[in-house]
Design a protein around this motif. Structure first.
Motif, PDB file in Angstrom:
ATOM      1  N   ASP A   1     -11.857 -10.736  15.301  1.00 43.69           N
ATOM      2  CA  ASP A   1     -12.956 -10.258  14.453  1.00 43.69           C
ATOM      3  C   ASP A   1     -12.740  -8.805  14.023  1.00 43.69           C
ATOM      4  OD1 ASP A   1     -14.208 -12.691  14.576  1.00 43.69           O
ATOM      5  OD2 ASP A   1     -15.577 -12.119  16.189  1.00 43.69           O
ATOM      6  N   THR A   2     -12.176  -8.010  14.924  1.00 34.69           N
ATOM      7  CA  THR A   2     -11.897  -6.612  14.599  1.00 34.69           C
ATOM      8  C   THR A   2     -10.873  -6.523  13.473  1.00 34.69           C
ATOM      9  OG1 THR A   2     -12.359  -5.951  16.878  1.00 34.69           O
ATOM     10  CG2 THR A   2     -11.116  -4.411  15.540  1.00 34.69           C
ATOM     11  N   LEU A   3      -9.838  -7.358  13.532  1.00 37.35           N
ATOM     12  CA  LEU A   3      -8.807  -7.350  12.494  1.00 37.35           C
ATOM     13  C   LEU A   3      -9.367  -7.798  11.148  1.00 37.35           C
ATOM     14  CD1 LEU A   3      -5.880  -6.934  11.686  1.00 37.35           C
ATOM     15  CD2 LEU A   3      -5.410  -9.294  12.412  1.00 37.35           C
ATOM     16  N   LEU A   4     -10.246  -8.804  11.155  1.00 34.03           N
ATOM     17  CA  LEU A   4     -10.868  -9.256   9.914  1.00 34.03           C
ATOM     18  C   LEU A   4     -11.676  -8.120   9.264  1.00 34.03           C
ATOM     19  CD1 LEU A   4     -12.106 -12.829  10.949  1.00 34.03           C
ATOM     20  CD2 LEU A   4     -10.349 -12.294   9.234  1.00 34.03           C
ATOM     21  N   ALA A   5     -12.446  -7.407  10.094  1.00 30.90           N
ATOM     22  CA  ALA A   5     -13.244  -6.292   9.576  1.00 30.90           C
ATOM     23  C   ALA A   5     -12.341  -5.185   9.043  1.00 30.90           C
ATOM     24  CB  ALA A   5     -14.173  -5.761  10.677  1.00 30.90           C
ATOM     25  N   TRP A   6     -11.275  -4.886   9.774  1.00 27.32           N
ATOM     26  CA  TRP A   6     -10.328  -3.848   9.357  1.00 27.32           C
ATOM     27  C   TRP A   6      -9.704  -4.197   7.999  1.00 27.32           C
ATOM     28  CZ3 TRP A   6      -8.540   0.914  10.499  1.00 27.32           C
ATOM     29  CH2 TRP A   6      -7.280   1.284   9.998  1.00 27.32           C
ATOM     30  N   ASN A   7      -9.282  -5.435   7.856  1.00 28.09           N
ATOM     31  CA  ASN A   7      -8.677  -5.852   6.589  1.00 28.09           C
ATOM     32  C   ASN A   7      -9.673  -5.761   5.438  1.00 28.09           C
ATOM     33  OD1 ASN A   7      -6.173  -6.347   7.719  1.00 28.09           O
ATOM     34  ND2 ASN A   7      -6.625  -8.492   8.161  1.00 28.09           N
ATOM     35  N   ARG A   8     -10.944  -6.098   5.692  1.00 30.36           N
ATOM     36  CA  ARG A   8     -11.971  -6.006   4.650  1.00 30.36           C
ATOM     37  C   ARG A   8     -12.185  -4.571   4.197  1.00 30.36           C
ATOM     38  NH1 ARG A   8     -17.660  -8.098   5.817  1.00 30.36           N
ATOM     39  NH2 ARG A   8     -17.967  -6.972   3.853  1.00 30.36           N
ATOM     40  N   ILE A   9     -12.318  -3.654   5.157  1.00 34.85           N
ATOM     41  CA  ILE A   9     -12.598  -2.269   4.782  1.00 34.85           C
ATOM     42  C   ILE A   9     -11.398  -1.647   4.084  1.00 34.85           C
ATOM     43  CG2 ILE A   9     -11.891  -1.121   6.937  1.00 34.85           C
ATOM     44  CD1 ILE A   9     -15.106  -0.296   5.003  1.00 34.85           C
ATOM     45  N   GLN A  10     -10.189  -2.029   4.508  1.00 35.96           N
ATOM     46  CA  GLN A  10      -8.986  -1.514   3.840  1.00 35.96           C
ATOM     47  C   GLN A  10      -8.917  -2.003   2.395  1.00 35.96           C
ATOM     48  OE1 GLN A  10      -6.879   0.697   4.490  1.00 35.96           O
ATOM     49  NE2 GLN A  10      -6.559   0.933   6.668  1.00 35.96           N
ATOM     50  N   ALA A  11      -9.276  -3.277   2.180  1.00 35.82           N
ATOM     51  CA  ALA A  11      -9.260  -3.811   0.820  1.00 35.82           C
ATOM     52  C   ALA A  11     -10.287  -3.107  -0.063  1.00 35.82           C
ATOM     53  CB  ALA A  11      -9.525  -5.316   0.863  1.00 35.82           C
ATOM     54  N   LEU A  12     -11.464  -2.823   0.499  1.00 32.64           N
ATOM     55  CA  LEU A  12     -12.488  -2.095  -0.252  1.00 32.64           C
ATOM     56  C   LEU A  12     -12.016  -0.679  -0.568  1.00 32.64           C
ATOM     57  CD1 LEU A  12     -15.607  -3.320   1.757  1.00 32.64           C
ATOM     58  CD2 LEU A  12     -15.069  -3.912  -0.618  1.00 32.64           C
ATOM     59  N   ARG A  13     -11.379  -0.032   0.401  1.00 33.02           N
ATOM     60  CA  ARG A  13     -10.869   1.326   0.161  1.00 33.02           C
ATOM     61  C   ARG A  13      -9.815   1.314  -0.938  1.00 33.02           C
ATOM     62  NH1 ARG A  13      -6.961   5.046   1.307  1.00 33.02           N
ATOM     63  NH2 ARG A  13      -7.745   7.178   1.632  1.00 33.02           N
ATOM     64  N   ASP A  14      -8.933   0.327  -0.912  1.00 30.67           N
ATOM     65  CA  ASP A  14      -7.888   0.239  -1.939  1.00 30.67           C
ATOM     66  C   ASP A  14      -8.503   0.132  -3.339  1.00 30.67           C
ATOM     67  OD1 ASP A  14      -5.951   0.358   0.007  1.00 30.67           O
ATOM     68  OD2 ASP A  14      -5.562  -1.803   0.029  1.00 30.67           O
TER      69      ASP A  14
END
Length: 248
Positions: free
Chosen positions: A48-61
């Motif tokens: 779940d932590t990795l899923l959240a991390w990937n989401r926030i990174q995509a939003l930042r990009d």
């Protein structure tokens, strides 16, 4: 129990001094920032932590590539801060001790106009965009007289409320006593009997139009208004101001 006993002997004096210096330096400045939150519990599973991390990174990009921050925050799969619907992620102005420490540090360390790296707090992952920095304004104490009016009131109610507050302002300018008029006309029941007196406040403690009017007053006794907020119309009177205290 052993950890509690040991704690007083393990305080790092140098670190404590550095944190005090940092807190005082930050208290002299105010930051305005918008943020996007992807919620994740502190004890979330690695998956779940990795899923959240990937989401926030995509939003930042998306934001770094030029997408509008507020649109990304409000959009599908955007910020999970419930206030985003009304503010687009804008947190207004704040200073030291008003945000959790990792978020505060990112806000003060990110240059104006830029987007932070991803930050982890107890609420989840954040990115923030710093939209302004200025010298801290200290604290102010004011009194107010309010004519209540819902933010979605029809125009005839708005005109009626504005007419009533303008009449109170006319009476004040003709020399009538502020405390007496607050008791008679103010529709803020928590302050009317006290001459409209509000507690001391600094940046980020009041709705922005009220705060700007209060800090814009220069001399004790000066009046501002009518000021319109989500609560209604206000007349604001300066009682006192104080600057940031000394480091000592």
């Amino acid at each position: 129990y052993r950890e509690q006993l040991a704690r007083p002997y393990m305080v790092d004096g140098n670190l404590l001094d550095e944190l005090v210096d940092e807190a005082y330096e930050r208290s002299g400045q105010e930051v305005r920032a918008s943020h996007i939150l992807v919620s994740v519990a502190a004890d979330a599973s690695p998956k779940d932590t990795l899923l959240a991390w990937n989401r926030i990174q995509a939003l930042r990009d998306r934001v770094v590539s030029g997408a509008d921050f507020a649109q990304v925050a409000r959009g599908k799969g955007g910020s999970e801060d419930p206030s985003v619907a009304s503010n687009g992620g804008d947190l207004g102005w704040f200073t030291a001790f008003q945000m959790v420490y990792p978020f505060e540090s990112a806000a003060f360390n990110t240059p104006e106009g830029e987007v932070s790296e991803v930050i982890r707090t107890r609420f989840g992952y954040h990115i923030l965009k710093v939209t302004g920095k200025r010298k801290a304004r200290g604290e102010v104490q004011v009194a107010h007289i309010m004519v209540r009016m819902p933010s979605d009131a029809p125009q005839d109610q708005v005109a009626n409320a504005e007419g009533r507050i303008q009449e109170v302002l006319r009476l004040l300018r003709s020399g009538e006593d502020f405390d007496a008029l607050a008791l008679k006309y103010s529709e803020d029941p928590s302050t009317a009997a006290k001459g409209g007196l509000l507690p001391w406040f600094g940046t980020g403690k009041m709705v922005e139009p009220f705060e700007e009017a209060a800090f814009g007053l220069e001399e004790v006794g000066d009046l501002a208004g009518p000021v319109r907020t989500n609560y209604g119309f206000h007349i604001v009177k300066l009682i006192d101001k104080k600057e940031l205290p000394s480091f000592e």
